[in-house]
Design an enzyme around this catalytic site. Structure first.
Site, short mmCIF file in Angstrom:
data_model
loop_
_atom_site.label_atom_id
_atom_site.label_comp_id
_atom_site.label_asym_id
_atom_site.label_seq_id
_atom_site.Cartn_x
_atom_site.Cartn_y
_atom_site.Cartn_z
N ARG A 143 0.85 -1.20 0.00
CA ARG A 143 0.00 0.00 0.00
C ARG A 143 0.88 1.24 0.00
O ARG A 143 1.99 1.24 0.52
CB ARG A 143 -0.91 0.00 1.23
CG ARG A 143 -2.11 -0.92 1.08
CD ARG A 143 -3.02 -0.85 2.28
NE ARG A 143 -2.44 -1.50 3.43
CZ ARG A 143 -1.85 -0.89 4.45
NH1 ARG A 143 -1.81 0.43 4.50
NH2 ARG A 143 -1.34 -1.57 5.44
N TYR B 179 -1.30 -3.26 -7.02
CA TYR B 179 -1.16 -4.02 -5.77
C TYR B 179 -2.50 -4.10 -5.01
O TYR B 179 -3.25 -3.12 -4.95
CB TYR B 179 -0.08 -3.41 -4.87
CG TYR B 179 -0.13 -4.01 -3.48
CD1 TYR B 179 0.37 -5.29 -3.25
CD2 TYR B 179 -0.75 -3.35 -2.43
CE1 TYR B 179 0.27 -5.87 -2.00
CE2 TYR B 179 -0.86 -3.92 -1.17
CZ TYR B 179 -0.34 -5.19 -0.97
OH TYR B 179 -0.46 -5.76 0.27
N LYS C 111 -9.71 -2.46 1.35
CA LYS C 111 -9.43 -1.37 2.29
C LYS C 111 -10.18 -0.10 1.91
O LYS C 111 -10.64 0.65 2.77
CB LYS C 111 -7.92 -1.10 2.36
CG LYS C 111 -7.11 -2.33 2.79
CD LYS C 111 -7.54 -2.81 4.15
CE LYS C 111 -7.11 -4.22 4.44
NZ LYS C 111 -5.95 -4.42 5.22
N HIS D 30 -10.82 -3.08 11.18
CA HIS D 30 -9.72 -3.90 10.64
C HIS D 30 -9.50 -5.08 11.58
O HIS D 30 -8.52 -5.14 12.32
CB HIS D 30 -8.46 -3.01 10.57
CG HIS D 30 -7.33 -3.60 9.79
ND1 HIS D 30 -6.01 -3.27 10.03
CD2 HIS D 30 -7.31 -4.48 8.77
CE1 HIS D 30 -5.24 -3.92 9.18
NE2 HIS D 30 -6.00 -4.66 8.41
N SER E 204 -1.56 -4.41 9.80
CA SER E 204 -1.26 -5.32 8.69
C SER E 204 0.02 -6.11 8.97
O SER E 204 0.99 -5.56 9.49
CB SER E 204 -1.07 -4.53 7.41
OG SER E 204 -2.21 -3.76 7.14
N CYS F 155 0.65 -8.49 11.11
CA CYS F 155 0.96 -8.76 12.52
C CYS F 155 0.29 -10.04 13.00
O CYS F 155 0.07 -10.23 14.19
CB CYS F 155 0.55 -7.59 13.40
SG CYS F 155 1.60 -6.16 13.24
N ASP G 129 -9.56 -10.31 8.26
CA ASP G 129 -9.06 -8.95 8.03
C ASP G 129 -10.05 -7.84 8.37
O ASP G 129 -9.64 -6.81 8.87
CB ASP G 129 -8.62 -8.81 6.56
CG ASP G 129 -7.73 -7.61 6.32
OD1 ASP G 129 -6.88 -7.31 7.18
OD2 ASP G 129 -7.88 -6.96 5.27
N ARG H 257 1.93 -12.27 -1.21
CA ARG H 257 0.57 -12.60 -0.77
C ARG H 257 0.02 -13.83 -1.48
O ARG H 257 0.38 -14.13 -2.62
CB ARG H 257 -0.36 -11.42 -1.09
CG ARG H 257 0.02 -10.12 -0.38
CD ARG H 257 -0.62 -10.03 0.97
NE ARG H 257 -0.13 -8.92 1.76
CZ ARG H 257 -0.75 -8.48 2.86
NH1 ARG H 257 -1.87 -9.02 3.27
NH2 ARG H 257 -0.23 -7.49 3.56
O1 SAT Z 1 -2.72 -4.86 0.99
S1 SAT Z 1 -3.81 -4.89 1.92
O2 SAT Z 1 -4.07 -3.52 2.40
O3 SAT Z 1 -5.00 -5.39 1.29
C1 SAT Z 1 -3.44 -5.86 3.22
C2 SAT Z 1 -3.04 -5.12 4.41
O4 SAT Z 1 -2.05 -4.37 4.35
O5 SAT Z 1 -3.70 -5.27 5.45
MN MN Z 2 -5.37 -5.84 6.68
#
Ligand code: SAT
Ligand code: MN
Length: 584
Positions: free
Chosen positions: A63, A201, A210, A230, A252, A254, A277, A369
């Site tokens: 991100r 991405y 998000k 989240h 994210s 963690c 998530d 991912r």
């Molecule tokens: O890349 S994402 O934002 O979908 C995953 C994350 O960072 O929590």
């Molecule tokens: Mn996330």
């Protein structure tokens, strides 16, 4: 808004060669994947049926918070933690960025539903994109297809995404087009709408995730008295067969996915997964807080995932999975750091070239991912598709903290729990561009995802607490505390069930706790079969916490008039308790 008119307007602006309205069928998925395979953008995996490997542009791996904007009318409504831009100014910029940006490409129209179809929680979006990779991911991550269009009555959240690389006639495409110099991810909460340019991405391009389910939804949630968070959602059953649900927020990368799919090490305990998530939560008529997972799949961090750390994830990704930025083995399987086997000779790195083990660089990108349907999870909770959601008994906040924060602590009440959420700090991970390992405030693990002023968001949480007498209890956990030598004090993963067990029993008033200045701590944990020094894990240093409180006091100043006085009182009370504690 009439979606047909809107689609025509976007096509007129972006000038694609073709428009493809996605029906969401498996045939469509397979045909898009086959076309990407023929262009060598996707590589089919030999050992995982229906699965593919791909890698991104080296500058399109996470991100991009610095290019992410909340475009509400007043700057103060975006707050001090978001980038703000005047909506008209941003629309002018977007108009020029998007003009002709899809030339030579197919414009895909993706109708999708966040949440189970027909659920009172669910919301509909339409994403327009010129990225076939996004179409495949959206098919896995959302309920997507023509059937969703039938659900649209008047409102849907429009989202427009482009990789930002138009093609000249006859020009050959690159495998992962993106436009790092001209990126923008813009949210217009009052419209609402989303515009994303220049990145392919996940978090920047899968607009249901998000952008919609957190940034836009958090604003809708404030206006409509619910919560868009989240958070993972898990079901936990004790050996007596009693089941409870827990929601947990961590920044994210963690360990949300690992906790959501945990394999308990304590006999007789069972964990099932609703989501890993995002949670949308609202009070039911019985006063309990109910949660749904608006997503239909997992976009999980691959490195570190193994049969030891997360066997359920490994089983989930055994077939029909998409892998982005992991390494590729010569026999066409995937590999990453922490997968539990040695890297084979001839490994292709996430950059697409032969990996040199002596390079000191990882073969897989740390934010690599997997994308996979939640239905493939062997512990997918039977209630995960319940349109009315699951009742939440406990809410957990946590971050990645090498020191100061004990393994688990329970809030005295809702306001104290909201204070826990507001006080989350965590070491940064590879999920966003930035300095990895640097400690930063990440309130409610929502810092990059709250679509309005974070001070108002704190207040919304406090207000929600007035709506019921059956509120979930709130906890703060830290799996990442280290000793003086830098070694983790807690084994984590499946062993985290020991902490969940204490929380489970606390919510039934069955487990004892002792008072500490920072909240209720366990008097003991079920440590059967483990050799662990609980003292260090639960040590609360008045001095360290005083520093922590000072730091929070200066952080909270950032929110000026928006900072709820109740939370400043919580901080004051914490400081008082700490100074009394020090005197003892
Ligand atoms: O890349 S994402 O934002 O979908 C995953 C994350 O960072 O929590
Ligand atoms: Mn996330």
């Amino acid at each position: 808004m009439n979606y047909k008119i809107w689609i025509d307007e976007i096509a007129e602006l972006c000038q694609p060669s073709r428009v493809h309205l996605c029906d969401g069928s498996d045939e469509e998925y397979n045909s898009i994947a086959a076309s990407m395979v023929s262009h060598q953008t996707l590589i089919p995996l030999k050992k995982r049926p229906g699965s593919f490997w791909c890698h991104s542009h080296p500058d399109d791996v996470a991100r991009v918070e610095e290019c992410t904007f909340i475009c509400c009318k007043e700057k103060v409504d975006a707050g001090p933690t978001n980038n703000w831009c005047d909506p008209q100014e941003m629309h002018r910029r977007l108009k020029s960025l998007f003009a002709g940006c899809m030339r030579g490409r197919t414009m895909y129209v993706i109708p999708y539903c966040m949440g189970p179809i027909g659920s009172p929680f669910s919301k509909i979006g339409i994403e327009i994109t010129d990225s076939p990779y996004v179409v495949l991911n959206m098919k896995i991550m959302t309920r997507m297809g023509l059937h969703v269009l039938k659900q649209i009555k008047s409102d849907f959240v429009p989202g427009v995404h482009s990789v930002g690389v138009p093609l000249k006639p006859g020009e050959k495409d690159v495998p992962w087009p993106c436009n790092p110099s001209d990126r923008v991810i813009a949210h217009f909460p009052h419209e609402p709408s989303i515009w994303s340019f220049g990145s392919g991405y996940g978090g920047n391009a899968l607009l249901g995730k998000k952008c919609f389910a957190l940034r836009i939804a958090s604003v809708l949630a404030r206006n409509e008295s619910w919560l868009a968070e989240h958070m993972l959602i898990l079901g936990i059953t004790n050996p007596q067969g009693q089941k409870k649900y827990i929601a947990a927020a961590f920044p994210s990368a963690c360990g949300k996915t690992n906790l959501a799919m945990l394999t308990p090490t304590l006999p007789g305990w069972k964990v099932e997964c609703v989501g890993d998530d995002i949670a949308w939560m609202r009070f039911g008529s019985d006063g309990r807080l109910y949660a749904i997972n608006p997503e239909a799949g997992y976009f999980g961090v691959a490195p570190g995932t193994s049969m030891k750390t997360n066997p359920n994830a490994m089983k989930t990704i055994a077939h029909d999975a998409l892998f982005t930025n992991v390494a590729l083995t010569p026999d066409r399987d995937v590999w990453w750091e922490g997968i539990g086997s040695e890297p084979p000779p001839g490994l292709i790195s996430w950059l697409g070239s032969l990996w040199d083990p002596k390079s000191g660089k990882p073969a897989s990108h740390p934010n690599a991912r997997f994308t996979v349907s939640a239905k493939q999870n062997p512990i997918y909770d039977p209630e995960a598709e319940n349109p009315l959601g699951v009742p939440i008994s406990a809410i957990i906040f946590g971050g990645r903290r090498a020191s100061v924060v004990p393994l688990v602590v329970e809030a005295f009440n809702w306001a104290h729990g909201v204070f826990f959420g507001a006080s989350v700090s965590s070491e940064m991970t590879a999920a966003a561009k930035g300095e990895i390992g640097k400690l930063r405030h990440d309130p409610f693990a929502m810092l990059p995802f709250c679509g309005y002023n974070m001070g108002d968001y704190f207040n919304h949480w406090l207000e929600m607490g007035k709506k019921s007498h059956q509120l979930p209890r709130i906890y703060y956990v830290n799996w990442f505390r280290k000793d003086e030598e830098g070694k983790y004090l807690w084994p984590g993963f499946g062993e985290n069930v020991r902490v969940l067990k204490w929380i489970f029993e606390r919510t039934s008033n069955l487990a004892p706790a002792k008072l500490s200045p920072i909240g209720h701590l366990p008097t003991t944990l079920d440590l059967s079969g483990l050799d662990i020094d609980l003292k260090k894990l639960f040590h609360v240093s008045a001095q360290e916490w005083q520093q922590e409180a000072q730091e929070l006091a200066s952080y909270f100043k950032l929110f000026k008039d928006q900072m709820p006085p109740v939370l400043l009182d919580e901080l004051k009370h914490l400081m008082q308790r700490l100074s009394e504690h020090e005197k003892v």
